[in-house]
Structure formats: C-alpha cells, structure tokens
Design a protein around this motif. Sequence first.
Motif, PDB file in Angstrom:
ATOM      1  N   SER A  86       0.833  -1.206   0.000  1.00  0.00           N
ATOM      2  CA  SER A  86       0.000   0.000   0.000  1.00  0.00           C
ATOM      3  C   SER A  86       0.864   1.250   0.000  1.00  0.00           C
ATOM      4  O   SER A  86       1.921   1.285   0.633  1.00  0.00           O
ATOM      5  CB  SER A  86      -0.896   0.022   1.235  1.00  0.00           C
ATOM      6  OG  SER A  86      -1.782  -1.069   1.215  1.00  0.00           O
ATOM      7  N   VAL A  87       0.389   2.260  -0.691  1.00  0.00           N
ATOM      8  CA  VAL A  87       0.990   3.595  -0.648  1.00  0.00           C
ATOM      9  C   VAL A  87      -0.098   4.484  -0.059  1.00  0.00           C
ATOM     10  O   VAL A  87      -1.179   4.622  -0.636  1.00  0.00           O
ATOM     11  CB  VAL A  87       1.424   4.073  -2.048  1.00  0.00           C
ATOM     12  CG1 VAL A  87       1.964   5.493  -1.980  1.00  0.00           C
ATOM     13  CG2 VAL A  87       2.463   3.133  -2.640  1.00  0.00           C
ATOM     14  N   ILE A  88       0.195   5.046   1.104  1.00  0.00           N
ATOM     15  CA  ILE A  88      -0.798   5.806   1.857  1.00  0.00           C
ATOM     16  C   ILE A  88      -0.370   7.257   1.979  1.00  0.00           C
ATOM     17  O   ILE A  88       0.747   7.551   2.401  1.00  0.00           O
ATOM     18  CB  ILE A  88      -0.976   5.236   3.286  1.00  0.00           C
ATOM     19  CG1 ILE A  88      -1.278   3.747   3.265  1.00  0.00           C
ATOM     20  CG2 ILE A  88      -2.026   6.024   4.063  1.00  0.00           C
ATOM     21  CD1 ILE A  88      -2.628   3.388   2.735  1.00  0.00           C
ATOM     22  N   LEU A  89      -1.258   8.159   1.605  1.00  0.00           N
ATOM     23  CA  LEU A  89      -1.071   9.591   1.830  1.00  0.00           C
ATOM     24  C   LEU A  89      -1.820   9.924   3.107  1.00  0.00           C
ATOM     25  O   LEU A  89      -2.958   9.474   3.295  1.00  0.00           O
ATOM     26  CB  LEU A  89      -1.655  10.382   0.656  1.00  0.00           C
ATOM     27  CG  LEU A  89      -1.603  11.889   0.822  1.00  0.00           C
ATOM     28  CD1 LEU A  89      -0.987  12.513  -0.413  1.00  0.00           C
ATOM     29  CD2 LEU A  89      -2.992  12.436   1.014  1.00  0.00           C
ATOM     30  N   LYS A  90      -1.181  10.645   4.025  1.00  0.00           N
ATOM     31  CA  LYS A  90      -1.838  11.035   5.275  1.00  0.00           C
ATOM     32  C   LYS A  90      -1.791  12.546   5.427  1.00  0.00           C
ATOM     33  O   LYS A  90      -0.736  13.155   5.290  1.00  0.00           O
ATOM     34  CB  LYS A  90      -1.170  10.382   6.483  1.00  0.00           C
ATOM     35  CG  LYS A  90      -1.423   8.906   6.583  1.00  0.00           C
ATOM     36  CD  LYS A  90      -0.877   8.344   7.880  1.00  0.00           C
ATOM     37  CE  LYS A  90      -1.181   6.869   7.983  1.00  0.00           C
ATOM     38  NZ  LYS A  90      -0.621   6.295   9.222  1.00  0.00           N
ATOM     39  N   ILE A  91      -2.965  13.113   5.698  1.00  0.00           N
ATOM     40  CA  ILE A  91      -3.087  14.541   5.961  1.00  0.00           C
ATOM     41  C   ILE A  91      -3.737  14.680   7.326  1.00  0.00           C
ATOM     42  O   ILE A  91      -4.890  14.281   7.505  1.00  0.00           O
ATOM     43  CB  ILE A  91      -3.935  15.256   4.885  1.00  0.00           C
ATOM     44  CG1 ILE A  91      -3.352  15.016   3.494  1.00  0.00           C
ATOM     45  CG2 ILE A  91      -4.023  16.753   5.190  1.00  0.00           C
ATOM     46  CD1 ILE A  91      -4.186  15.574   2.363  1.00  0.00           C
ATOM     47  N   ASP A  92      -2.984  15.202   8.288  1.00  0.00           N
ATOM     48  CA  ASP A  92      -3.465  15.308   9.672  1.00  0.00           C
ATOM     49  C   ASP A  92      -4.066  13.994  10.162  1.00  0.00           C
ATOM     50  O   ASP A  92      -5.130  13.953  10.762  1.00  0.00           O
ATOM     51  CB  ASP A  92      -4.488  16.433   9.808  1.00  0.00           C
ATOM     52  CG  ASP A  92      -3.835  17.805   9.828  1.00  0.00           C
ATOM     53  OD1 ASP A  92      -2.604  17.890  10.008  1.00  0.00           O
ATOM     54  OD2 ASP A  92      -4.563  18.798   9.661  1.00  0.00           O
ATOM     55  N   GLY A  93      -3.398  12.892   9.860  1.00  0.00           N
ATOM     56  CA  GLY A  93      -3.842  11.584  10.309  1.00  0.00           C
ATOM     57  C   GLY A  93      -4.917  10.935   9.453  1.00  0.00           C
ATOM     58  O   GLY A  93      -5.245   9.773   9.639  1.00  0.00           O
ATOM     59  N   ARG A  94      -5.492  11.667   8.513  1.00  0.00           N
ATOM     60  CA  ARG A  94      -6.529  11.106   7.638  1.00  0.00           C
ATOM     61  C   ARG A  94      -5.854  10.373   6.479  1.00  0.00           C
ATOM     62  O   ARG A  94      -5.141  10.984   5.683  1.00  0.00           O
ATOM     63  CB  ARG A  94      -7.416  12.223   7.124  1.00  0.00           C
ATOM     64  CG  ARG A  94      -8.566  11.726   6.273  1.00  0.00           C
ATOM     65  CD  ARG A  94      -9.469  12.853   5.867  1.00  0.00           C
ATOM     66  NE  ARG A  94     -10.487  12.344   4.950  1.00  0.00           N
ATOM     67  CZ  ARG A  94     -11.295  13.122   4.264  1.00  0.00           C
ATOM     68  NH1 ARG A  94     -11.228  14.445   4.396  1.00  0.00           N
ATOM     69  NH2 ARG A  94     -12.186  12.599   3.454  1.00  0.00           N
ATOM     70  N   PRO A  95      -6.083   9.058   6.355  1.00  0.00           N
ATOM     71  CA  PRO A  95      -5.403   8.293   5.309  1.00  0.00           C
ATOM     72  C   PRO A  95      -6.160   8.273   3.980  1.00  0.00           C
ATOM     73  O   PRO A  95      -7.391   8.260   3.943  1.00  0.00           O
ATOM     74  CB  PRO A  95      -5.361   6.889   5.906  1.00  0.00           C
ATOM     75  CG  PRO A  95      -6.594   6.807   6.735  1.00  0.00           C
ATOM     76  CD  PRO A  95      -6.829   8.206   7.284  1.00  0.00           C
ATOM     77  N   PHE A  96      -5.385   8.274   2.910  1.00  0.00           N
ATOM     78  CA  PHE A  96      -5.904   8.121   1.548  1.00  0.00           C
ATOM     79  C   PHE A  96      -5.043   7.066   0.860  1.00  0.00           C
ATOM     80  O   PHE A  96      -3.826   7.233   0.757  1.00  0.00           O
ATOM     81  CB  PHE A  96      -5.808   9.431   0.763  1.00  0.00           C
ATOM     82  CG  PHE A  96      -6.615  10.560   1.329  1.00  0.00           C
ATOM     83  CD1 PHE A  96      -7.936  10.739   0.950  1.00  0.00           C
ATOM     84  CD2 PHE A  96      -6.053  11.444   2.242  1.00  0.00           C
ATOM     85  CE1 PHE A  96      -8.692  11.789   1.462  1.00  0.00           C
ATOM     86  CE2 PHE A  96      -6.801  12.498   2.753  1.00  0.00           C
ATOM     87  CZ  PHE A  96      -8.120  12.667   2.364  1.00  0.00           C
ATOM     88  N   LEU A  97      -5.660   5.989   0.392  1.00  0.00           N
ATOM     89  CA  LEU A  97      -4.945   4.949  -0.333  1.00  0.00           C
ATOM     90  C   LEU A  97      -4.727   5.421  -1.762  1.00  0.00           C
ATOM     91  O   LEU A  97      -5.670   5.812  -2.457  1.00  0.00           O
ATOM     92  CB  LEU A  97      -5.756   3.651  -0.333  1.00  0.00           C
ATOM     93  CG  LEU A  97      -5.134   2.463  -1.064  1.00  0.00           C
ATOM     94  CD1 LEU A  97      -3.829   2.036  -0.386  1.00  0.00           C
ATOM     95  CD2 LEU A  97      -6.128   1.305  -1.094  1.00  0.00           C
TER      96      LEU A  97
END
Length: 162
Positions: A86-97
Amino acid sequence: MRILMPILAAWLLAPAAATAAPRTLAARGVWAAFDHGRHCEAVARSELDALKNRPQARLGFRFDRAGPRGGELAARLSRVPRPGSSVILKIDGRPFLLAARGDWAWSRGPAQDAAIIAAARLAGSLRIEARDAAGRRFVDRYLLDGAPTAIDAAAAACALAK
C-alpha cells in the motif's frame, strides 16, 4: 531565496511531457503553480533532499484543460514501493490509499481528488508512506504552506481556457 529553491527544483523535476517552457502562475511558501499549455499544476518537492542516485520526491495537483478530471494528485516517490504494498497519503492523520506504479503514485478518482484538496487546505503538512522492495518503511514529507494558493491558481488557469 531558500523558499524559491524548492519551487524551482520542483519545476525542474516536472515530467518532461511539456514541450514549451511553462508559465508561472503563482508561487507562495514552498508551492508553485505552472501552466504547461494542455494542463496546469500546483507542485512542491518533499522536505528532504533526495539521497545520492535517488529521485527527488515531488507532489503535484494536475488540472487538464480538455479532461474531465481536475486536481488529480500525482507524486514521484523517493523509492519504488514493494509490489503489492500500500501507498498511503496522510493529511493530519486522515489516510488516503493511492494507486502506484513504479516510483509514482496517484489519487484514485475525482471524489478522492476533491477530498485530498479539501484536507490539504486545512493542514500544515502531509506525508506519503510505503514500504520499499526490502520491506523498509519510507516516508516522503511535504509542507503545505502556499498549497491553497498554488492549487487555486492552477485550477483557475485551466478552467478559464475550457
């Protein structure tokens, strides 16, 4: 000058698809917006410089003049993720796959594009996490200072020409 160096480096690392020199639309903080003709993008480079013989990590939001998508996130990763990981983008703890191929990762569709942009407007930083071929975790970190201005400039420039 220190602020402009990441912006200049990000532009220099932009994909080579454009044939003419891009027009600068905006530059603020560590972000810049460029008009490449057929598309516009808001772009920044990662906080850390690339290690020797590794690509510089960069992140951008692309707006196409002729396409249905606006604000697609594309990231050049500092390492190639392990296949199937998985490659996960996190913005203020909110994950986006994210979807990934080679050392690039992308958002998964217009709804996710909009959610990532909305989250980025309110946050101070984001990061992209993955595991490399050896299973080691790596993180590419980005500051978001200037991101809303650059995103708005890129979106507006490409919307005007439709």
